[in-house]
Write a protein that holds these residues in place. Sequence first.
Motif, mmCIF file in Angstrom:
data_model
loop_
_atom_site.group_PDB
_atom_site.id
_atom_site.type_symbol
_atom_site.label_atom_id
_atom_site.label_comp_id
_atom_site.label_asym_id
_atom_site.label_seq_id
_atom_site.Cartn_x
_atom_site.Cartn_y
_atom_site.Cartn_z
ATOM 1 N N ASN A 6 0.853 -1.193 0.000
ATOM 2 C CA ASN A 6 0.000 0.000 0.000
ATOM 3 C C ASN A 6 0.883 1.236 0.000
ATOM 4 O O ASN A 6 1.661 1.421 0.930
ATOM 5 C CB ASN A 6 -0.858 0.033 1.266
ATOM 6 C CG ASN A 6 -2.191 -0.623 1.015
ATOM 7 O OD1 ASN A 6 -2.595 -0.790 -0.140
ATOM 8 N ND2 ASN A 6 -2.855 -1.027 2.095
ATOM 9 N N PRO A 7 0.810 2.095 -1.009
ATOM 10 C CA PRO A 7 1.717 3.247 -1.026
ATOM 11 C C PRO A 7 1.347 4.255 0.055
ATOM 12 O O PRO A 7 0.165 4.444 0.347
ATOM 13 C CB PRO A 7 1.495 3.854 -2.421
ATOM 14 C CG PRO A 7 0.159 3.379 -2.858
ATOM 15 C CD PRO A 7 -0.124 2.087 -2.143
ATOM 16 N N PRO A 8 2.380 4.901 0.666
ATOM 17 C CA PRO A 8 2.052 5.993 1.578
ATOM 18 C C PRO A 8 1.394 7.110 0.756
ATOM 19 O O PRO A 8 1.729 7.284 -0.411
ATOM 20 C CB PRO A 8 3.409 6.443 2.113
ATOM 21 C CG PRO A 8 4.458 5.646 1.412
ATOM 22 C CD PRO A 8 3.814 4.697 0.467
ATOM 23 N N LEU A 9 0.450 7.832 1.343
ATOM 24 C CA LEU A 9 -0.210 8.917 0.606
ATOM 25 C C LEU A 9 0.823 9.947 0.183
ATOM 26 O O LEU A 9 1.614 10.405 1.005
ATOM 27 C CB LEU A 9 -1.234 9.616 1.513
ATOM 28 C CG LEU A 9 -2.535 8.868 1.776
ATOM 29 C CD1 LEU A 9 -3.421 9.673 2.719
ATOM 30 C CD2 LEU A 9 -3.247 8.550 0.462
ATOM 31 N N PRO A 10 0.856 10.308 -1.123
ATOM 32 C CA PRO A 10 1.841 11.310 -1.538
ATOM 33 C C PRO A 10 1.541 12.661 -0.882
ATOM 34 O O PRO A 10 0.375 13.024 -0.699
ATOM 35 C CB PRO A 10 1.682 11.378 -3.056
ATOM 36 C CG PRO A 10 0.450 10.636 -3.398
ATOM 37 C CD PRO A 10 -0.005 9.837 -2.209
ATOM 38 N N LYS A 11 2.599 13.375 -0.502
ATOM 39 C CA LYS A 11 2.426 14.706 0.101
ATOM 40 C C LYS A 11 3.226 15.708 -0.712
ATOM 41 O O LYS A 11 4.227 15.356 -1.332
ATOM 42 C CB LYS A 11 2.959 14.711 1.537
ATOM 43 C CG LYS A 11 2.194 13.799 2.469
ATOM 44 C CD LYS A 11 2.806 13.838 3.867
ATOM 45 C CE LYS A 11 2.484 12.564 4.626
ATOM 46 N NZ LYS A 11 3.640 11.961 5.237
#
Length: 350
Positions: free
Chosen positions: A185-190
């Motif tokens: 699961n990718p970390p949410l892009p910031k």
Amino acid sequence: MSETNYSSSYKRTSFYKQIEKKSLTPLWEVMQDLVLPKPSSPCIPKIWKYDDIRKDILEAGDIISTEEAESRVLILDNPGLPGTSRITRSLYAGMQLILPGETARNHRHTQTALRFVLEGSSAYTTVDGERTTMKRGDLVITPSWGWHEHGNDGDHPTIWLDGLDIPLVQFLDASFAEPYEDNTNPPLPKADGDSIARYGSGLAPVDNPSNTLTSPIFNYSYSETRDALEKMKRNDKWDACHGLKMKYANPLTGDYAMPTIAAFIQLLPSGFMGQKYRSTDSTVFVCVEGEGKTIVNDLEINWTKNDTFVIPSWVQHSHNSYNSDAVIFSFSDRAIQQKCGLWRENRYGN
Ligand code: GTQ
């Protein structure tokens, strides 16, 4: 030896042999090595001159790719701790090289890491979906179990000093690591700069602040740090041992930026002659600007830009700058020692 002594010594030796088979050891024979009256570290003082090791670091770029090596790092081995990949008993340090166009794969581990950038301005680190550019003097941290990857978009090599709590985690047998896979699961892009905006401007989220064990700021930029030191030096009296020394702080707690590793920056004014100092945290120092020497008993460690040196626990030392202001970065296990009530210091050779 009297007959009684001889027979009691014989009795003891055979008793020790008898219990050894059962994995038992008499405390009275080993007590002096277990509970010391004062710290006595096998770690020894040592300097790695940047001019000398830079060639080797760049040569590592010719012999292995980041594809093969994952992290292309030359470990700084303390000669007093051979074969253990340690710069102090509790900490690891290494010089990492990333060449133009290279990337180092995304992964995570329970070890906490810091990167202190020595050369280059075009590499980046992404931590949990937020990317930061790594410029000389920046302190970039990656928290335990945070996803991180590195790359270099520019046309010059980037070299930084890695500091990790690898030996500490090894000691506790608490190492977990995993690569980032396509099905992770990718970390949410910031957005770039999100952490600094959210936590580094005197603001903090009213709800759902980040986990506070590690600072949510993951790039303490040198331009800000240097500017702060320059402003403070006009008002602050110099500390007799440290000049003007600051810790990198977690803005949410005021504690060190990392739970295990303490990091510091200090300014020594031109011509500073520091008083003797020792503390229980063996410390790794990096000269960022200027030049000088650190006197350790009868040893003189002469340092200049990008040189890395280590001072063991409870060893007296004093820092001296030459004819310009010097800036020194350092890190140690003080953060964990203080949490355990173990840390002590002592000044002026007392
Ligand atoms: O970049 O994650 O120097 O895992 C040693 C172990 C760097 C890293 C090191 C590591 C890393």
